[in-house]
Design an enzyme around this catalytic site. Structure first.
Site, PDB file in Angstrom:
ATOM      1  N   LYS A 192     -18.188 -17.332   0.627  1.00 34.59           N
ATOM      2  CA  LYS A 192     -18.804 -16.187   1.318  1.00 34.59           C
ATOM      3  C   LYS A 192     -18.808 -14.932   0.457  1.00 34.59           C
ATOM      4  CE  LYS A 192     -14.713 -14.141   2.124  1.00 34.59           C
ATOM      5  NZ  LYS A 192     -14.302 -12.770   1.792  1.00 34.59           N
ATOM      6  N   THR A 249     -17.363  -9.424   5.373  1.00 37.04           N
ATOM      7  CA  THR A 249     -17.351  -9.165   3.939  1.00 37.04           C
ATOM      8  C   THR A 249     -18.697  -8.671   3.437  1.00 37.04           C
ATOM      9  OG1 THR A 249     -15.768 -10.989   3.741  1.00 37.04           O
ATOM     10  CG2 THR A 249     -16.687 -10.155   1.707  1.00 37.04           C
TER      11      THR A 249
END
Length: 346
Positions: A192, A249
Site C-alpha cells: 500500500k 496512508t
C-alpha cells in the site's frame, strides 16, 4: 511484578506502540543506538525528532544496550526500518528466549532477497515463522500518541501467538483484531505504500479527487492481484491491513509516503525529497521490490511499474499518468482468475 516489554527501535511508530503499552501499565524499555535520543526520552520524556510536542509516559525507559532492553521482557516488538530489520533481529538473538512473544510492525521487504520481514526475523532468531506476529493496519503514530481511537490487526500462523499480541496491545483507544492470514497482512502493509506514493504524486500534479479515487481503487485491485497470486486471502485486502491502511496512508498529511509522492509530483528531484524527509520512506524501497516480484510471478502491476520508472529511471510523473491512462481497454474485474478465488471456497 509488573509485566515488561521491549520495543526495538525508537522511531515514530516504535515510540507510539511503546506509549500504548506504557499506558496499560506495562514497564517498557525502548532500544536506540542514539545516546542523545536515549537521554532525551529518559530526562525530558520526549522524542522531538520523530514525535514533536508529545510527552511520553514515565514508565517508558530508553536504553542503548540490547541485553538491558530485553532483560525480563515477556514481549519484544520490532519496529525497525525494513533495511535494518535483519541487523536488529541478529542483535536480539543472543538475548531472545523461546517463551518471548515476538511482534513486528515493519511494513516492507528486505529489498535484496525480496523476503518478508517475518521471514527475516525468523531466520535470525532461528525459530518457526509461525512464532512471529505481524501488526498492521491504519495507524499514524502522530494520532496514536494523542490517544485518538485507532484499530489495527495482528496476524500470525499461530492463533495463540496472535491472541497474546491482541491481549498485549488492546486498550481503550487502541482496538486490536486478529487474522490468520499473516502473509496477506504483511503484503498489504508493504504494497500500500507504493499506492500512497502515487496518490501523493497525483495530488502534487494537481489532478484532484477523481484521479486519486481511481488510483486508490485500481491500486487496491493491483495489490490484491499480486497478493493472491503469492498465496494471500483476498479478503485480507478488504480489511484493516488492506483498504484501511491504504486509505489512511494515501490521503493523510501524516503519511511520509504521500508527502514524498507529493513533492515528486511538484517536480522535486528524488534525492532532494529524501534529504528533506529526514525519515525512511518505505514505499520507495518497496516499489523496487514490487517491480521484481511482479516479474517473478508474471502479474501485472501497472501503477507500481510506472512509479518504479519515476523513482529509478527518471520518468516525469505526468508521463507516468499518461501511460496509465493510455493502457489497453480492460474489464474492471480483470483482477485474478476465478480458479484463484475458488481455492478460498473449496
Amino acid at each position: 511484578m509488573s509485566e515488561k516489554a521491549a520495543v526495538l527501535v525508537a522511531g515514530s511508530w516504535g515510540t507510539a506502540l511503546a506509549s500504548v503499552l506504557a499506558d496499560k501499565g506495562i514497564d517498557v524499555n525502548i532500544w536506540t543506538r542514539n545516546e542523545a535520543q536515549c537521554r532525551e526520552i529518559n530526562e525530558r520524556h520526549t522524542n522531538e525528532r520523530f514525535l514533536p510536542g508529545v510527552v511520553l509516559p514515565s514508565n517508558l525507559v530508553a536504553v542503548t544496550d540490547m541485553e538491558a532492553a530485553v532483560r525480563g521482557a515477556s514481549s519484544v516488538v520490532i519496529v525497525a526500518p525494513s533495511s535494518a530489520a535483519r541487523e536488529v533481529a541478529r542483535s536480539l538473538k543472543p538475548y531472545w528466549s523461546e517463551n518471548m512473544l515476538v511482534v513486528h510492525a515493519t511494513k516492507g521487504f528486505e529489498t535484496e532477497s525480496l523476503k518478508r520481514i517475518s521471514t527475516v526475523i525468523s531466520e535470525e532468531l532461528e525459530c518457526e515463522e509461525g512464532r512471529i506476529v505481524v501488526l498492521s493496519g491504519p495507524s499514524h503514530a502522530e494520532e496514536v500518541v494523542k490517544r485518538c481511537p485507532t484499530t489495527v490487526v495482528v496476524a500470525s500462523l499461530d492463533d495463540k501467538e496472535a491472541a497474546k499480541a491482541q491481549d498485549l496491545f488492546m486498550h481503550s483507544y487502541f482496538r486490536v483484531y486478529t487474522n490468520r492470514d499473516m502473509l496477506g497482512a504483511e503484503l498489504a502493509g508493504a504494497f500500500k505504500n507504493i499506492i500512497a506514493l502515487g496518490a501523493g504524486m497525483s495530488d502534487g500534479l494537481g489532478y484532484g479527487d477523481n484521479a486519486k479515487a481511481a488510483l486508490l481503487t485500481r491500486g487496491l485491485a493491483e495489490i490484491t492481484r499480486i497478493g493472491v497470486e503469492m498465496g494471500a486471502n483476498p479478503l485480507t485486502f478488504a480489511g484493516l491491513a488492506g483498504v484501511g491502511d491504504l486509505v489512511v496512508t494515501a490521503t493523510s498529511k501524516h503519511s511520509r509516503n504521500w508527502r514524498a509522492g507529493f513533492m515528486l509530483g511538484e517536480g522535486t528531484p528524488l534525492d532532494q525529497v529524501l534529504s528533506s524527509m529526514g525519515m525512511v520512506v518505505e514505499g520507495i524501497r518497496t516499489t523496487k521490490a514490487a517491480y521484481t516480484i511482479s516479474e517473478k510471478y508474471q502479474v501485472q502491476m501497472p501503477i507500481a511499474s510506472q512509479i518504479y520508472h519515476v523513482l529509478f529511471e527518471g520518468m516525469n510523473p505526468k508521463t507516468a499518468v499518461e501511460a496509465l491512462m493510455g493502457r489497453d481497454r480492460k474489464t474492471e474485474m480483470e483482477m485474478m482468475s476465478i480458479e484463484t478465488w475458488e481455492q478460498w471456497h473449496s
